[in-house]
Design a protein around this motif. Structure first.
Motif, PDB file in Angstrom:
ATOM      1  N   THR A 158       0.823  -1.208   0.000  1.00 12.47           N
ATOM      2  CA  THR A 158       0.000   0.000   0.000  1.00 12.47           C
ATOM      3  C   THR A 158       0.858   1.258   0.000  1.00 12.47           C
ATOM      4  O   THR A 158       0.524   2.254  -0.652  1.00 12.47           O
ATOM      5  N   THR A 159       1.967   1.233   0.727  1.00  6.99           N
ATOM      6  CA  THR A 159       2.847   2.402   0.788  1.00  6.99           C
ATOM      7  C   THR A 159       4.263   2.005   0.394  1.00  6.99           C
ATOM      8  O   THR A 159       4.691   0.864   0.605  1.00  6.99           O
ATOM      9  N   ALA A 160       4.978   2.972  -0.163  1.00  8.37           N
ATOM     10  CA  ALA A 160       6.374   2.734  -0.525  1.00  8.37           C
ATOM     11  C   ALA A 160       7.221   2.439   0.706  1.00  8.37           C
ATOM     12  O   ALA A 160       8.155   1.644   0.655  1.00  8.37           O
ATOM     13  N   GLU A 161       6.876   3.075   1.826  1.00  7.67           N
ATOM     14  CA  GLU A 161       7.662   2.867   3.040  1.00  7.67           C
ATOM     15  C   GLU A 161       7.602   1.414   3.510  1.00  7.67           C
ATOM     16  O   GLU A 161       8.630   0.840   3.897  1.00  7.67           O
ATOM     17  N   ARG A 162       6.405   0.821   3.474  1.00  3.10           N
ATOM     18  CA  ARG A 162       6.277  -0.581   3.896  1.00  3.10           C
ATOM     19  C   ARG A 162       7.015  -1.503   2.939  1.00  3.10           C
ATOM     20  O   ARG A 162       7.722  -2.427   3.364  1.00  3.10           O
ATOM     21  N   PHE A 163       6.837  -1.264   1.638  1.00  3.77           N
ATOM     22  CA  PHE A 163       7.525  -2.095   0.659  1.00  3.77           C
ATOM     23  C   PHE A 163       9.037  -1.972   0.822  1.00  3.77           C
ATOM     24  O   PHE A 163       9.773  -2.957   0.778  1.00  3.77           O
ATOM     25  N   TYR A 164       9.496  -0.757   1.013  1.00  6.04           N
ATOM     26  CA  TYR A 164      10.920  -0.529   1.169  1.00  6.04           C
ATOM     27  C   TYR A 164      11.459  -1.238   2.407  1.00  6.04           C
ATOM     28  O   TYR A 164      12.546  -1.827   2.371  1.00  6.04           O
ATOM     29  N   ALA A 165      10.715  -1.180   3.522  1.00  6.35           N
ATOM     30  CA  ALA A 165      11.174  -1.822   4.755  1.00  6.35           C
ATOM     31  C   ALA A 165      11.384  -3.321   4.545  1.00  6.35           C
ATOM     32  O   ALA A 165      12.406  -3.883   4.965  1.00  6.35           O
ATOM     33  N   VAL A 166      10.420  -3.968   3.887  1.00  9.01           N
ATOM     34  CA  VAL A 166      10.541  -5.405   3.622  1.00  9.01           C
ATOM     35  C   VAL A 166      11.645  -5.674   2.596  1.00  9.01           C
ATOM     36  O   VAL A 166      12.495  -6.551   2.784  1.00  9.01           O
ATOM     37  N   GLY A 167      11.645  -4.894   1.506  1.00 11.95           N
ATOM     38  CA  GLY A 167      12.635  -5.104   0.449  1.00 11.95           C
ATOM     39  C   GLY A 167      14.060  -4.900   0.927  1.00 11.95           C
ATOM     40  O   GLY A 167      14.970  -5.641   0.539  1.00 11.95           O
ATOM     41  N   ARG A 168      14.278  -3.910   1.782  1.00 11.72           N
ATOM     42  CA  ARG A 168      15.625  -3.629   2.275  1.00 11.72           C
ATOM     43  C   ARG A 168      16.159  -4.795   3.092  1.00 11.72           C
ATOM     44  O   ARG A 168      17.305  -5.218   2.926  1.00 11.72           O
ATOM     45  N   VAL A 169      15.313  -5.344   3.963  1.00 12.92           N
ATOM     46  CA  VAL A 169      15.744  -6.461   4.805  1.00 12.92           C
ATOM     47  C   VAL A 169      16.002  -7.704   3.951  1.00 12.92           C
ATOM     48  O   VAL A 169      17.004  -8.410   4.138  1.00 12.92           O
ATOM     49  N   LEU A 170      15.114  -7.985   2.998  1.00 12.78           N
ATOM     50  CA  LEU A 170      15.325  -9.136   2.116  1.00 12.78           C
ATOM     51  C   LEU A 170      16.628  -8.987   1.339  1.00 12.78           C
ATOM     52  O   LEU A 170      17.397  -9.950   1.190  1.00 12.78           O
ATOM     53  N   ASN A 171      16.895  -7.796   0.831  1.00  8.28           N
ATOM     54  CA  ASN A 171      18.130  -7.554   0.083  1.00  8.28           C
ATOM     55  C   ASN A 171      19.360  -7.802   0.942  1.00  8.28           C
ATOM     56  O   ASN A 171      20.342  -8.436   0.500  1.00  8.28           O
ATOM     57  N   HIS A 172      19.332  -7.321   2.172  1.00 15.34           N
ATOM     58  CA  HIS A 172      20.467  -7.520   3.079  1.00 15.34           C
ATOM     59  C   HIS A 172      20.668  -8.996   3.392  1.00 15.34           C
ATOM     60  O   HIS A 172      21.807  -9.466   3.506  1.00 15.34           O
ATOM     61  N   MET A 173      19.569  -9.716   3.541  1.00 14.95           N
ATOM     62  CA  MET A 173      19.663 -11.140   3.845  1.00 14.95           C
ATOM     63  C   MET A 173      20.280 -11.908   2.679  1.00 14.95           C
ATOM     64  O   MET A 173      21.083 -12.822   2.884  1.00 14.95           O
ATOM     65  N   VAL A 174      19.907 -11.540   1.468  1.00 13.43           N
ATOM     66  CA  VAL A 174      20.495 -12.188   0.296  1.00 13.43           C
ATOM     67  C   VAL A 174      22.002 -11.964   0.279  1.00 13.43           C
ATOM     68  O   VAL A 174      22.786 -12.889   0.025  1.00 13.43           O
ATOM     69  N   GLY A 175      22.432 -10.743   0.580  1.00 14.70           N
ATOM     70  CA  GLY A 175      23.850 -10.451   0.618  1.00 14.70           C
ATOM     71  C   GLY A 175      24.578 -11.280   1.658  1.00 14.70           C
ATOM     72  O   GLY A 175      25.682 -11.791   1.412  1.00 14.70           O
ATOM     73  N   ALA A 176      23.957 -11.441   2.833  1.00 16.46           N
ATOM     74  CA  ALA A 176      24.577 -12.240   3.890  1.00 16.46           C
ATOM     75  C   ALA A 176      24.644 -13.715   3.511  1.00 16.46           C
ATOM     76  O   ALA A 176      25.610 -14.418   3.841  1.00 16.46           O
ATOM     77  N   LEU A 177      23.624 -14.195   2.791  1.00 14.54           N
ATOM     78  CA  LEU A 177      23.601 -15.611   2.406  1.00 14.54           C
ATOM     79  C   LEU A 177      24.667 -15.938   1.368  1.00 14.54           C
ATOM     80  O   LEU A 177      25.064 -17.093   1.232  1.00 14.54           O
ATOM     81  N   ALA A 178      25.136 -14.945   0.650  1.00 14.07           N
ATOM     82  CA  ALA A 178      26.208 -15.188  -0.318  1.00 14.07           C
ATOM     83  C   ALA A 178      27.477 -15.638   0.395  1.00 14.07           C
ATOM     84  O   ALA A 178      28.280 -16.398  -0.158  1.00 14.07           O
ATOM     85  N   GLU A 179      27.642 -15.197   1.647  1.00 15.98           N
ATOM     86  CA  GLU A 179      28.816 -15.571   2.429  1.00 15.98           C
ATOM     87  C   GLU A 179      28.559 -16.792   3.291  1.00 15.98           C
ATOM     88  O   GLU A 179      29.453 -17.608   3.510  1.00 15.98           O
TER      89      GLU A 179
END
Length: 270
Positions: free
Chosen positions: A170-191
């Motif tokens: 519904t809001t960019a802020e909510r989408f961004y909050a979820v997307g940012r965490v998912l992106n960081h997790m993907v980066g951590a999983l690479a290691e």
């Protein structure tokens, strides 16, 4: 009145053998109140963090019984209407990574996971009226691999409900909050790869792509490591997740990952 730790352990051992334990716990006078008392009793040691292993073990036994109540079809909605999940939220808001706190966090997530495991929009509606999304995102950032996995599973189940997907997008802020965490997790999983955690992350992305605005945003912000074959080895034995990843890349307009064989936007915020 207090219920002894021995009593909790005894009930927990019977939990798997007694299918009607949840209704019995709910309808027995004073039992739920005693379990909640065990939870409230350790609030003072959450901050500053002074939780001992014995205290953690004791309250986790109480939480295990509440998970039984949350899982049962006859008591699930009664559990929600009493707002019992809210008593667990202070445990999800802790920052300590010590074993007693991690055990407490994981067991609390198990109770919420039991609620969302059965697809029920009423359950999702209740959770969305609380702070469960920020609390899960917090755990996804700082918890152990297992806690991250359960927290991501909860977010995934919320997203899989149309109400949950609409809420996040519904809001960019909510989408961004979820997307940012998912992106960081993907980066951590690479290691430090984890196929079970990666599976839930990819499923979250795939579900987000069902929303047109979110899909547009994902075209520009989907992690490169999901596009370039970084996780080929991790997904080699998981045809379901490989298929999800290829579906995701196809939906957002990205070519297939090299070497991986399949079995009104938010861009300004990302």
């Amino acid at each position: 009145m207090s219920v002894s730790a021995f009593g909790f352990i005894s009930w927990n051992k019977k939990r798997e053998l007694f299918q009607d334990l949840a209704p019995l716990l709910w309808n027995s006078v004073g039992t739920i109140a005693a379990l909640l008392q065990e939870i409230i009793f350790i609030y003072p040691v959450l901050s500053p963090p002074n939780l001992t292993p014995a205290q953690s073990n004791r309250v986790c036994n109480a939480l295990a019984l509440l998970q039984c109540v949350a899982s049962h079809s006859d008591t699930r909605m009664l559990f929600l209407k009493a707002h019992i999940p809210l008593y667990l939220y202070p445990f999800l808001n802790t920052g300590s990574k010590t074993r007693p706190f991690e055990y407490l966090r994981l067991t609390s997530l198990g109770v919420i996971g039991a609620l969302v495991k059965v697809d029920d929009t009423e359950v999702i509606s209740f959770l969305l009226s609380t702070e469960i999304i920020p609390l899960c995102l917090r755990t996804m950032e700082m918890g152990s691999e297992l806690s991250k996995t359960v927290a991501t599973f909860i977010v995934q189940k919320i997203l899989l409900d149309d109400l949950g997907l609409d809420y996040i997008c519904t809001t960019a802020e909510r989408f961004y909050a979820v997307g940012r965490v998912l992106n960081h997790m993907v980066g951590a999983l690479a290691e430090q790869p984890s196929s079970r955690l990666l599976k839930h992350i990819i499923r979250c992305y795939l579900r987000l792509a069902d929303n047109p605005r979110a899909c547009d945003a994902l075209r520009g912000c989907l992690p490169e490591m999901l596009r370039d074959g970084t996780f080929n080895a991790c997904l080699r034995e998981d045809p379901t997740t490989r298929r999800w990843l290829q579906q995701l890349l196809s939906i957002v307009g990205v070519n297939r990952v090299p070497g991986l064989q399949a079995g009104g936007g938010f861009e300004h915020m990302l």
